[in-house]
Scaffold this active site. Structure first.
Site, PDB file in Angstrom:
ATOM      1  N   VAL A  60       0.799  -1.226   0.000  1.00 17.16           N
ATOM      2  CA  VAL A  60       0.000   0.000   0.000  1.00 17.16           C
ATOM      3  C   VAL A  60       0.834   1.280   0.000  1.00 17.16           C
ATOM      4  O   VAL A  60       0.280   2.364  -0.211  1.00 17.16           O
ATOM      5  CB  VAL A  60      -0.957   0.039   1.214  1.00 17.16           C
ATOM      6  CG1 VAL A  60      -2.009  -1.038   1.098  1.00 17.16           C
ATOM      7  CG2 VAL A  60      -0.190  -0.070   2.522  1.00 17.16           C
ATOM      8  N   TYR A  61       2.128   1.197   0.231  1.00 13.52           N
ATOM      9  CA  TYR A  61       2.936   2.422   0.259  1.00 13.52           C
ATOM     10  C   TYR A  61       2.943   3.077  -1.121  1.00 13.52           C
ATOM     11  O   TYR A  61       3.389   2.486  -2.104  1.00 13.52           O
ATOM     12  CB  TYR A  61       4.371   2.129   0.689  1.00 13.52           C
ATOM     13  CG  TYR A  61       4.547   1.696   2.128  1.00 13.52           C
ATOM     14  CD1 TYR A  61       3.512   1.830   3.061  1.00 13.52           C
ATOM     15  CD2 TYR A  61       5.741   1.158   2.572  1.00 13.52           C
ATOM     16  CE1 TYR A  61       3.675   1.442   4.373  1.00 13.52           C
ATOM     17  CE2 TYR A  61       5.918   0.771   3.892  1.00 13.52           C
ATOM     18  CZ  TYR A  61       4.876   0.903   4.783  1.00 13.52           C
ATOM     19  OH  TYR A  61       5.040   0.509   6.099  1.00 13.52           O
ATOM     20  N   SER A  62       2.432   4.298  -1.148  1.00 14.46           N
ATOM     21  CA  SER A  62       2.342   5.064  -2.397  1.00 14.46           C
ATOM     22  C   SER A  62       1.710   4.237  -3.517  1.00 14.46           C
ATOM     23  O   SER A  62       2.168   4.249  -4.664  1.00 14.46           O
ATOM     24  CB  SER A  62       3.728   5.581  -2.821  1.00 14.46           C
ATOM     25  OG  SER A  62       4.213   6.502  -1.879  1.00 14.46           O
ATOM     26  N   GLY A  64       1.701   1.193  -4.313  1.00 15.50           N
ATOM     27  CA  GLY A  64       2.530   0.213  -5.000  1.00 15.50           C
ATOM     28  C   GLY A  64       3.803   0.766  -5.604  1.00 15.50           C
ATOM     29  O   GLY A  64       4.705   0.000  -5.957  1.00 15.50           O
TER      30      GLY A  64
END
Length: 323
Positions: A60-62, A64
């Site tokens: 979920v960080y940025s 993908g």
């Protein structure tokens, strides 16, 4: 750089883990303070040059793009088998009803998407980002076991949850002869020490390595309490984690740092590193100096008196960070 085994496993990791939440496409809408790919690559290269072999990200960080940037950099700068690459699963990556959580469908789908974005055929550590109360733990643990047996992950780990939830998942794996968690990524720093009550003792007892997130309290332990940063001005989640009385702890960090002639960041991070059970704090970096301080903290040794000065002002509070 120094290295240690992650819990009772045979996996050796650097005493500093580079977190990749600060890497990603700023247009993804996740964080306004993420670094561009050019700046991210410079930090990743410097970390490798300093001997850091442990890198943590999440699907979920940025949206993908953190995985994509980290994967490309590691491919260009090092041999894949020389690094320990960790990512996480739970948060939804699309609007579909089965997009998030820890169901078998979600786990099997998201491991493949993460591997594609990272440009690798396996991750070393696949972690559940949070506990999923809507999915039976048997379903989750068997799916994670199958991911390992398929060769898509070498080990599995968990992140913030109650100790009883973690114990339930771990012992479910034991009862069914499935893969156990080797690590716990929890919220632990001088401003939030509730993990000392149950989670840390449980991890020590079970031989689970602890890799705390936000060891510098999202930067609050590195600067005077009333100052702000680009991150703090837009970090809605971070505003829920700490309280105004924490300023007294921050003042103690500054006091000890001044006495040692060191930056506060090195003192606060060294304290976390020296706590029982902690293997490798996960450090987020948005400036070159952040990485310099993290690496230097490995060699900082705090006395019992200095540690007491840092911990004395702490007051119990509600657990924060399980969202």
């Amino acid at each position: 750089m120094r290295y240690a085994k992650l819990g009772n496993s045979g996996l050796s990791v650097s005493k500093v883990c580079l977190g990749a939440m600060s890497f990603g496409d700023a247009n993804s809408g996740t964080h306004a303070w993420t670094l561009s790919e050019i700046d991210s690559r410079e930090i990743i290269k410097n970390a490798l040059d300093a001997g850091i072999n442990f890198f943590d990200t999440a699907n979920v960080y940025s949206s993908g793009t953190s995985e994509e940037i980290l994967g490309r950099a590691l491919k260009d700068f090092t041999d894949r088998d020389n690094v320990v690459l960790a990512t996480k699963v739970n948060g939804p990556m699309r609007s579909d009803i089965n997009a998030g959580g820890l169901s078998r469908k979600a786990i099997m789908t998201e491991i493949d998407h993460s591997l594609r974005r990272l440009g690798t055929d396996y991750v070393d550590l696949y972690q559940i980002h949070r506990f999923d109360s809507k999915t039976p733990v048997e379903e989750t643990m068997e799916a994670l076991h199958d991911v390992v047996k398929a060769g898509k992950a070498r080990y599995i780990g968990a992140s913030s949850m109650y100790a009883w939830q973690f114990a339930k998942m771990q012992f479910t794996a034991d009862l069914n002869h499935w893969t156990r968690f080797i690590s716990m990524q929890n919220h632990y720093n001088l401003l939030h020490r509730e993990e000392e009550r149950e989670m840390l003792p449980f991890c020590i007892d079970q031989g689970v390595g602890v890799i705390p997130w936000s060891p510098l309290a999202r930067g609050r332990l590195t600067r005077p309490w009333d100052t702000v940063s680009a991150r703090s001005e837009t970090d809605e989640f971070g505003r829920m984690l700490y309280q105004d009385s924490d300023r007294f702890i921050v003042e103690r960090v500054t006091q000890v740092a001044d006495g040692l002639g060191l930056p506060p960041a090195q003192v606060a991070l060294a304290w976390v590193m020296q706590q029982p059970g902690v293997t490798s704090p996960i450090v987020g970096v948005t400036k070159p100096q952040h990485l310099v301080d993290a690496i230097a903290a490995v060699d900082v040794k705090l006395s019992a008196e200095e540690s007491e000065l840092l911990t004395e002002p702490y007051t119990p509070r509600d657990v924060a960070g399980f969202r």
